[in-house]
Enzyme design. Structure first.
Site, PDB file in Angstrom:
ATOM      1  N   CYS A  57      37.066  49.480  47.984  1.00 27.31           N
ATOM      2  CA  CYS A  57      37.501  48.612  47.241  1.00 27.31           C
ATOM      3  C   CYS A  57      36.818  48.213  46.079  1.00 27.31           C
ATOM      4  CB  CYS A  57      37.471  47.142  48.266  1.00 27.31           C
ATOM      5  SG  CYS A  57      38.675  47.304  49.524  1.00 27.31           S
ATOM      6  N   CYS A  61      38.369  42.506  45.474  1.00 21.57           N
ATOM      7  CA  CYS A  61      39.507  42.678  46.551  1.00 21.57           C
ATOM      8  C   CYS A  61      39.730  41.458  47.448  1.00 21.57           C
ATOM      9  CB  CYS A  61      39.376  44.060  47.226  1.00 21.57           C
ATOM     10  SG  CYS A  61      40.701  44.265  48.420  1.00 21.57           S
ATOM     11  N   CYS A  88      41.778  51.446  48.663  1.00 25.29           N
ATOM     12  CA  CYS A  88      42.512  50.297  49.331  1.00 25.29           C
ATOM     13  C   CYS A  88      43.881  50.198  48.703  1.00 25.29           C
ATOM     14  CB  CYS A  88      41.499  49.230  49.040  1.00 25.29           C
ATOM     15  SG  CYS A  88      42.514  47.695  49.431  1.00 25.29           S
ATOM     16  N   CYS A  91      43.662  46.555  46.543  1.00 27.98           N
ATOM     17  CA  CYS A  91      43.163  46.443  45.076  1.00 27.98           C
ATOM     18  C   CYS A  91      42.994  47.580  44.375  1.00 27.98           C
ATOM     19  CB  CYS A  91      41.785  45.980  45.248  1.00 27.98           C
ATOM     20  SG  CYS A  91      40.522  47.191  46.044  1.00 27.98           S
TER      21      CYS A  91
HETATM   22 ZN   LIG Z   1      40.585  46.485  48.414  1.00 30.55          ZN
END
Ligand SMILES: [Zn+2]
Length: 204
Positions: A57, A61, A88, A91
């Site tokens: 991430c 995030c 992810c 994000c």
């Molecule tokens: Zn994330």
């Protein structure tokens, strides 16, 4: 920067305790970076991966706060990818993450964690999505709900154990993540039209 005073000492102790292991890693998880992660700082110059989910991430995030011990720092997205982490869905550190990628990520999570008790909200929190969206996307991509996928996975693992071990039905049930042996037997019968015991005998 705001640091709640109650947490600060325990964070500091944890940081000291982890210092040994962090030194082994390429980039240290400094207190400053950790604060950027937990406060979702948008002005950061790194990414972080969580070793239990293998997802990485941006610090900004709004995914669930990781355990500090499970965090690895990366400077570039390709470092995270070559270390086996996936971007992810929330994000999108590499730009857009397709639904296919996301479902592959969720399946990988389930394959690694089927032995634990998992609810839709746990899965969603670990895989960085809302329960509703996760369920809908997973079903659209794979034709199964996460629950059905997980049950199939557990049943297949149980068959392998029935064939290759002398473990009791109860141990097998618990080992593959069913809440009880009676529930395991019910699900097994529904799926395969026979009990785990008769499946096992058939193989002899
Ligand atoms: Zn994330």
């Amino acid at each position: 920067m705001y640091i709640p005073s109650i947490c600060y000492n325990s964070l500091k102790n944890l940081a000291l305790k982890l210092l040994g292991s962090q030194k082994m890693k390429k980039y240290p998880l400094t207190e400053y970076r950790w604060q950027q992660i937990i406060h979702n700082d948008v002005h950061s110059d790194f990414y972080y991966g969580v070793t239990t989910t293998k997802i990485f991430c941006k610090p900004s995030c709004h995914s669930r706060e990781p355990l500090k011990n499970n965090v690895l720092i990366f400077k570039e997205t390709n470092e995270a990818i070559s270390a086996g982490f996936r971007p992810c869905k929330r994000c999108q550190p590499t730009g857009s993450v397709t639904n296919t990628d996301w479902v592959a990520e969720i399946k990988a999570y389930l394959n690694n964690n089927y032995q634990q008790k998992l609810t839709l909200s746990t899965i969603a929190a670990e895989c960085h999505g809302s329960p509703f969206n996760l369920q809908r996307t997973f079903k659209a991509e794979s034709g199964l709900t996460p629950r059905q996928y997980l049950t199939d996975l557990r049943l297949n693992k149980s068959k392998k154990l029935l064939r290759t071990t002398d473990l009791s039905i109860k141990s097998i049930a618990l080992r593959v993540g069913f809440s009880s042996d009676t529930y395991f037997i019910t699900v097994f019968r529904r799926q395969f039209m026979q009990t785990p015991d008769s499946f096992r005998l058939q193989k002899l």
